[in-house]
Design an enzyme around this catalytic site. Sequence first.
Site, short mmCIF file in Angstrom:
data_model
loop_
_atom_site.label_atom_id
_atom_site.label_comp_id
_atom_site.label_asym_id
_atom_site.label_seq_id
_atom_site.Cartn_x
_atom_site.Cartn_y
_atom_site.Cartn_z
N LYS A 129 0.65 -1.32 0.01
CA LYS A 129 0.20 -0.11 0.37
C LYS A 129 0.26 1.35 0.27
O LYS A 129 1.86 1.18 0.10
CB LYS A 129 -0.91 -0.01 0.91
CG LYS A 129 -2.37 0.84 0.82
CD LYS A 129 -3.22 0.25 0.84
CE LYS A 129 -3.86 0.62 0.41
NZ LYS A 129 -5.43 -0.14 -0.19
N ASP A 169 -6.67 4.07 -5.07
CA ASP A 169 -7.99 3.95 -2.98
C ASP A 169 -8.44 5.74 -3.14
O ASP A 169 -8.08 5.56 -4.01
CB ASP A 169 -6.73 3.80 -2.05
CG ASP A 169 -7.64 3.23 -0.57
OD1 ASP A 169 -7.57 1.79 -0.90
OD2 ASP A 169 -7.88 3.86 -0.36
N1 GLU Z 1 -7.31 0.49 -3.32
C1 GLU Z 1 -8.27 -0.70 -3.92
C2 GLU Z 1 -8.21 -1.69 -2.19
O1 GLU Z 1 -7.90 -1.35 -0.59
C3 GLU Z 1 -7.35 -2.10 -4.24
C4 GLU Z 1 -6.40 -2.36 -4.43
C5 GLU Z 1 -5.87 -2.47 -6.46
O2 GLU Z 1 -6.21 -3.04 -6.64
O3 GLU Z 1 -4.33 -2.90 -6.36
O4 GLU Z 1 -7.92 -3.41 -1.86
#
Ligand code: GLU
Length: 449
Positions: A129, A169
């Site tokens: 992340k 996100d």
């Molecule tokens: N931000 C999204 C999550 O919390 C998607 C992350 C992604 O697609 O890599 O899972």
Amino acid sequence: MTKTHDSIKAVQEAIHNKDPHQTEFLQAVDEFLSTVEPFLEKNPEYEENHLLSILTEPERILQFRVPWQDDKGNWCVNRGYRIQFNSALGPYKGGLRFHPSVNLSILKFLAFEQIFKNSLTGLPIGGGKGGSDFDPKGKSDAEIMRFCQSFMTELSKYIGPSLDIPAGDIGVGAREIGYLYGMYKRLKQYDAGVLTGKPLDFWGSKGRTEATGYGAVYFVKHLLADKNENLTGKTVAVSGSGNVAIYAIEKLQELGAKVVTCSDSNGYIYDEEGIDLALLKQVKEVDRDRLTAYAQKRPQAEYHKDDTVWDLKATYDLAFPCATQNEIDKEKAQIMVENGTKVVAEGANMPCSLDAAEYFIDKGVAYCPGKAANAGGVAVSALEMSQNSQRLQWEKEDVDSQLNTIMKNIYESTRDAAREYGAENNFMLGANIAGFDKVAKAMTEQGLV
Ligand code: GLU
């Protein structure tokens, strides 16, 4: 108290002592640790190998400076991050969040949850992340572009299509991914597979925008089907008005439910006749406006300033918190149970505090944790990676049917793990153990590196 119980407590205490100020990270770890005892009892080798201590330490944390110029020519600076938490199951995968609240604690909680979420999808992706404390609210397109370019100038050194694949996100959608990708391309040559959530014109996946919201609804659809129920005629409260909320509302309406709420950080809408989705999309996606604009154009809807959806006292069958972390504490959970909700499906990451989640489980509410219920977004991101490797773009129906199957599998593995470990209907425990099982095996087989 068992030996396993004591050893989990000792690990937990050590983690708390190490980073006492990282409250969100500690919350995510506490939630996880509160459920894994029966699994560790059955698999004592993990305890002997100190797997929990290794697992809760990120493989790598990158932090960098992001200088950028606003439209008046003033120099500004923000902090950028990428957390590469766990690569046992594949390259680091997870979104980027641009929001003023972003700090190491929040990103560590998100990256930690991502490990198990990604594991639950059954696809070959590890957990990561990143993001920045940059606030996109009120910024011009040109400012967003310059910020993204500066952010990627540094981030590009640490990512790659087989190494670490960021996505969106909160505060990062297709527009930002486009600017980020443009800069990556200038620095590193063409490789569309380095980011997911791309616009469709250059190798984004059809259905990615909708995937998190649709996926959460599919999860609940399968849960209800297990009880011979469906969504038709159900009244639903949704919080948020971003990507996840909008497409959860769309799918809920399509499947015959009536959604009566949505919200932003200033207040919430209660629209008893059902949210006008076309108007909501116009306000949020086209005009990039606040929900006050929705209320102005729809006089029958109530706008409650400074309150959250979860303060509302009204009857509804299902709740989809799709805004942000910790929007529901125990007090709000009590109101929701009094309102009659039978299901709480987390479209957002960790919207419920641990005591709120435990309260729901205790009251027999089907609490569907984010790492299971909102895994559809990252799952379709992984499908986008497959399409990019194939140099193909799949049809939307194809992506959607795979998403539905993935969500069904996640629901079933969550349900089955809960059953196997003697906690029927405790999906928090089920999701944690089902996700952890695969990661623990892979880490062990790789020599715990
Ligand atoms: N931000 C999204 C999550 O919390 C998607 C992350 C992604 O697609 O890599 O899972």
